[in-house]
Design an enzyme around this catalytic site. Sequence first.
Site, mmCIF file in Angstrom:
data_model
loop_
_atom_site.group_PDB
_atom_site.id
_atom_site.type_symbol
_atom_site.label_atom_id
_atom_site.label_comp_id
_atom_site.label_asym_id
_atom_site.label_seq_id
_atom_site.Cartn_x
_atom_site.Cartn_y
_atom_site.Cartn_z
ATOM 1 N N ASN A 153 18.754 -20.262 45.866
ATOM 2 C CA ASN A 153 19.821 -21.220 45.575
ATOM 3 C C ASN A 153 21.043 -20.800 46.389
ATOM 4 O OD1 ASN A 153 21.811 -22.803 44.505
ATOM 5 N ND2 ASN A 153 21.499 -22.151 42.372
ATOM 6 N N ARG A 204 16.603 -24.685 45.901
ATOM 7 C CA ARG A 204 17.351 -25.659 45.114
ATOM 8 C C ARG A 204 18.254 -26.438 46.058
ATOM 9 N NH1 ARG A 204 22.830 -25.041 42.027
ATOM 10 N NH2 ARG A 204 22.822 -27.003 40.906
ATOM 11 N N HIS A 222 21.683 -31.479 37.213
ATOM 12 C CA HIS A 222 21.006 -30.604 36.237
ATOM 13 C C HIS A 222 19.595 -31.088 35.929
ATOM 14 C CE1 HIS A 222 25.160 -29.379 34.399
ATOM 15 N NE2 HIS A 222 24.765 -28.477 35.287
ATOM 16 N N LEU A 255 24.718 -27.128 28.428
ATOM 17 C CA LEU A 255 26.112 -26.675 28.343
ATOM 18 C C LEU A 255 26.260 -25.301 28.986
ATOM 19 C CD1 LEU A 255 26.633 -27.609 24.573
ATOM 20 C CD2 LEU A 255 27.003 -29.062 26.583
ATOM 21 N N GLY A 277 28.872 -25.860 34.173
ATOM 22 C CA GLY A 277 28.813 -27.314 34.263
ATOM 23 C C GLY A 277 28.083 -27.816 33.027
ATOM 24 N N ARG A 297 35.950 -28.497 35.041
ATOM 25 C CA ARG A 297 35.972 -29.925 35.393
ATOM 26 C C ARG A 297 36.392 -30.754 34.189
ATOM 27 N NH1 ARG A 297 30.137 -29.598 37.295
ATOM 28 N NH2 ARG A 297 30.237 -28.440 39.239
ATOM 29 N N MET A 322 33.627 -19.870 27.511
ATOM 30 C CA MET A 322 33.602 -20.213 26.080
ATOM 31 C C MET A 322 33.698 -18.986 25.188
ATOM 32 S SD MET A 322 33.749 -22.760 24.116
ATOM 33 C CE MET A 322 33.102 -24.326 24.702
ATOM 34 N N ILE A 340 26.277 -21.895 26.879
ATOM 35 C CA ILE A 340 26.974 -22.256 25.631
ATOM 36 C C ILE A 340 25.966 -22.801 24.619
ATOM 37 C CG2 ILE A 340 28.728 -23.770 24.620
ATOM 38 C CD1 ILE A 340 30.145 -23.749 27.390
ATOM 39 N N GLY A 341 25.113 -23.711 25.074
ATOM 40 C CA GLY A 341 24.145 -24.332 24.165
ATOM 41 C C GLY A 341 23.175 -23.328 23.553
ATOM 42 N N GLU A 392 15.784 -22.666 35.066
ATOM 43 C CA GLU A 392 15.745 -23.540 36.244
ATOM 44 C C GLU A 392 14.911 -22.925 37.358
ATOM 45 O OE1 GLU A 392 19.771 -25.805 36.669
ATOM 46 O OE2 GLU A 392 20.131 -24.044 35.432
HETATM 47 P P1 AMP Z 1 25.808 -20.706 32.242
HETATM 48 O O1 AMP Z 1 26.513 -21.453 33.361
HETATM 49 O O2 AMP Z 1 24.602 -21.439 31.717
HETATM 50 O O3 AMP Z 1 25.537 -19.263 32.559
HETATM 51 O O4 AMP Z 1 26.842 -20.682 31.003
HETATM 52 C C1 AMP Z 1 28.108 -20.082 31.094
HETATM 53 C C2 AMP Z 1 28.896 -20.393 29.830
HETATM 54 O O5 AMP Z 1 28.146 -19.908 28.689
HETATM 55 C C3 AMP Z 1 30.255 -19.712 29.789
HETATM 56 O O6 AMP Z 1 31.227 -20.625 29.277
HETATM 57 C C4 AMP Z 1 30.019 -18.602 28.796
HETATM 58 O O7 AMP Z 1 31.205 -18.229 28.130
HETATM 59 C C5 AMP Z 1 29.064 -19.265 27.826
HETATM 60 N N1 AMP Z 1 28.434 -18.267 26.946
HETATM 61 C C6 AMP Z 1 27.575 -17.272 27.280
HETATM 62 N N2 AMP Z 1 27.308 -16.511 26.186
HETATM 63 C C7 AMP Z 1 28.026 -17.034 25.141
HETATM 64 C C8 AMP Z 1 28.193 -16.683 23.753
HETATM 65 N N3 AMP Z 1 27.574 -15.655 23.223
HETATM 66 N N4 AMP Z 1 29.009 -17.468 23.004
HETATM 67 C C9 AMP Z 1 29.656 -18.517 23.535
HETATM 68 N N5 AMP Z 1 29.547 -18.883 24.838
HETATM 69 C C10 AMP Z 1 28.748 -18.153 25.626
#
Ligand code: AMP
Length: 395
Positions: A10, A87, A176, A205, A208, A237, A280, A328-329, A381
């Site tokens: 990627n 990717r 995505h 989440l 992006g 964003r 987050m 986040i999700g 992914e």
């Molecule tokens: P990603 O781009 O999928 O790696 O997600 C990044 C986002 O996930 C960031 O906003 C991180 O703060 C959030 N994140 C990762 N671990 C946690 C957690 N334990 N609680 C809340 N947010 C998280």
Amino acid sequence: MPARNILVINCGSSSIKFALVNEDHEHSAISGLAERLGSPDAQVHWQQDGNKQSLMLPNADHRAALAQVLPLAQTTAGGQLHGIGHRVVHGGEYFTAASKLDHSTIAAIRATAPLAPLHNPANLLGIEAAIKLFPNLIQVAVFDTAFHQTLPEHAYRYALPESLYRDHGVRRYGFHGTSHCFVSQRAAEMTGLPVNASSWLVAHLGNGCSTCAIVNGQSRDTSMGLTPLEGVVMGTRSGDVDPNLHGHLARTLGWDLQQIEDMLNKNSGLLGLSGLSNDMRSLEQAREQGHAGATLAIEVFCYRLAKSLAAMSCALPQLDGLIFTGGIGENSALIRSKTVAHLTLLNLALDELANASTVRGVAGPIHAHGHPRVMVVPTNEERQIALDTLALLDA
Ligand code: AMP
């Protein structure tokens, strides 16, 4: 036949993420990141069997970095590398699925660059370097947009003059796609529902964020549009704003297009609302300490996400489940709980104990007994890109 190995790449404008995926294993054998390419601080980091290593590569470009990464992958694969999956962010309307790379597909990716001027040229840097280094290996492009090419016209057209679509490709594409595809198929597996007879809402989440409605394995609507800026609130964003905002800022503040685009893409979202962070985890900690900006950012994030999911439900014949994924999700019980609390009209409710314990890579249901299914499904992914690459090796 022994299980095959695919290297997934990627490329960004100054970085390359990579992972070696074996078709029989969930987790990659080696993964890493080459970063700050083109600068004196260029370096590559990787991890293998829990061990982390780094190498400085002063002034290395994409090709020089890949010249280090590819032998690493070959050795880890025991000399048995079967293909490379790249990717690619934007496939326009040309690519409705992953595609083997040759002169004509490379030309089509280049022709799509006006739709993704930051991403597609960077993806091409990696593709061209990898083909020069490994001319005999099958290489495949996997597009973020391709999964959404099944959107019906009433979902992908903007209410704009027809010529903008016909002559300039102005329409909703969605992104995505590899993640939405992967988690909806995994959710079907986990629940024993056939993929081709199931309906899902997905909230991806991460930094992006996007939502998607998936019916019988096909994307029917998604929140991102012509670019990844449309839709829900993200790390930096804005997501949806009034399109007249551009004119308003130009007239009242004298801002030019570059300033407005930078503000909407880099300084808005969770970062803009909170005035604190796009991350987050930091916002949840700050909210606990009473930080007003972090509290507001979380409230707006969850309300707008719920609104988007409710809108996506228009595309479903029935709801077999809502899936949360992305950093986040997969990890934030708070965000899942606050979002689902806005969706009582869809009869959604969580089992808060299950919600709290389904974090850090755990997959499973989190809904309250007697309510529609809500699940956490960690995305992968890299694995989806490897699976798409393997499918073309078999074709
Ligand atoms: P990603 O781009 O999928 O790696 O997600 C990044 C986002 O996930 C960031 O906003 C991180 O703060 C959030 N994140 C990762 N671990 C946690 C957690 N334990 N609680 C809340 N947010 C998280």
